[in-house]
Enzyme design. Sequence first.
Site, short mmCIF file in Angstrom:
data_model
loop_
_atom_site.label_atom_id
_atom_site.label_comp_id
_atom_site.label_asym_id
_atom_site.label_seq_id
_atom_site.Cartn_x
_atom_site.Cartn_y
_atom_site.Cartn_z
N LYS A 264 0.84 -1.20 0.00
CA LYS A 264 0.00 0.00 0.00
C LYS A 264 0.88 1.25 0.00
O LYS A 264 2.02 1.22 0.47
CB LYS A 264 -0.88 0.03 1.26
CG LYS A 264 -1.86 -1.10 1.41
CD LYS A 264 -2.60 -0.98 2.74
CE LYS A 264 -3.56 -2.15 2.97
NZ LYS A 264 -4.74 -2.05 2.11
N ARG B 44 -9.63 -12.03 2.78
CA ARG B 44 -10.49 -13.14 2.34
C ARG B 44 -9.78 -14.49 2.49
O ARG B 44 -10.43 -15.52 2.65
CB ARG B 44 -10.95 -12.89 0.92
CG ARG B 44 -9.87 -12.89 -0.14
CD ARG B 44 -10.26 -12.15 -1.39
NE ARG B 44 -10.32 -10.71 -1.20
CZ ARG B 44 -10.63 -9.82 -2.13
NH1 ARG B 44 -10.93 -10.24 -3.35
NH2 ARG B 44 -10.66 -8.54 -1.86
#
Length: 491
Positions: free
Chosen positions: A270, A344
């Site tokens: 990020k 996830r």
Amino acid sequence: MKVSYRSFTCSQGDIKVIYLFEDNLTFSKEEVNKHIVLANGRNLFNGKKGDLYTFTLDVNETIQTIILLGLGKEEDLTVDTIRKVTAKAIRKANELKVSTVFLRLPKTEVLQIEEMVKNATIAAQLAGYKFDRYKTNSKEENDLTVSIARCGLKEATPEIVSAIEEGNEVAKGIILARDLVNEPANVLYPETLAEEAVKAGKQNGFEVEVHGVEKIKELKMEAFYSVAKASEKEPKLIVMRYFGNPEQKGEILGLVGKGLTYDSGGYSIKPTSGMVDMKSDMGGAASVIGAMSIIANRQLKVNVVAVVAACENMISGGAYKPGDIIGSMAGKTIEIRNTDAEGRLTLVDAVNYVIEKENANEVIDLATLTGAALVALGDTTTAVVTNNDKFYGELKEASAYTGEKFWQLPSFDEYKEMVKSEIADLNNSPGRNAGTITAGLFIGEFVQNKPWLHLDIAGTAWADKKTDLTVKGGTGAPVHTLYELVKRRSK
């Protein structure tokens, strides 16, 4: 903050809060009613929902502060309105640095007094919340005592006392979730998150079992471990159990919370601006710990098992990489297209665990999962992906009471095809299109057709600005709705 019910009298230094309907701007005391008429005549207070007007009276040679709160039309009154306007009044009282506040609730047939008392209690506690434990020059906290009353009802019934107790417990669960989200990642990491879960279990009456890396490997939770292995902080599998309905042993609700105590993005790193608030990426874990605390404390007649796969997503020579193919506890293979789509991966192993090892026959997973949820629904609404409309209907009914907003996204077969891989069973990142939907449906591949709700709380678990009931930072969403859903099953 102390909250109690008592007869409606005021003493020197107290603030009196009077709730008024737009279609009935009258009060029993002449000196107060005079000010209401004057304020209304100058358009300073009309009783519309959220209106707030403050004035002072000279009472027995002392100054008495009065806050008028507008509720809107009586026929439209909801508990959400009670919460929001009460929070406004409490914030105002804290600004004025008083020690005692009297809330004079309205007499109405629209809501039961117990519901108004409970939700005023919740609002009073949440409105006074702040997280400043790391400020060396933080101001001394204002110790506020809140008394609640209603005209014509001087004494507290056992039902009212119970309502105040429930309001306090709900607020405590929400505040616990807020505190956990707001803790920095150097303080709250998998081990310390597990310690907080153990502490909450001891205080509220639910069992907690914590597994380390060896057990995670033994369970073949390869998807979870692939995310965790680059960090120096050991991952923890946190399992919380509450069995309040032994007569229905086969009815177990599984709650699964995303527990990324920090997310750098891994090799799909990020930007710095995207990392600052990534201590909040365990908002789902915080919510299930908060919800379990209320459920167990209130001794609801239900069976609930909550699971958190807690870890950090970091970078090292041993980190998983874009292009890798990894396994999972369920045996399905996953092509890694983006290491920043890590939540996830941890969730699918946790979901499989709660079904296979804890025998959950329904599952709700909660996760700060996708930026796409913010793009689609902003910071006011939680995105929902589900395989069961009846289950979603329960959620909507509970949320209509709590005021927390949810919106179901479609799960057409075309979206399900997007999570398939050409070289493995599934891929973890199909791309930008329908990002919230495909993230949810990826998890859905592991629920074994059990009734399932996926709640993407990326927009609602964290607030960038203050509202009546929240401050900047962790919000505690959707603890209240989870509790309310489970409570309704307990009856």
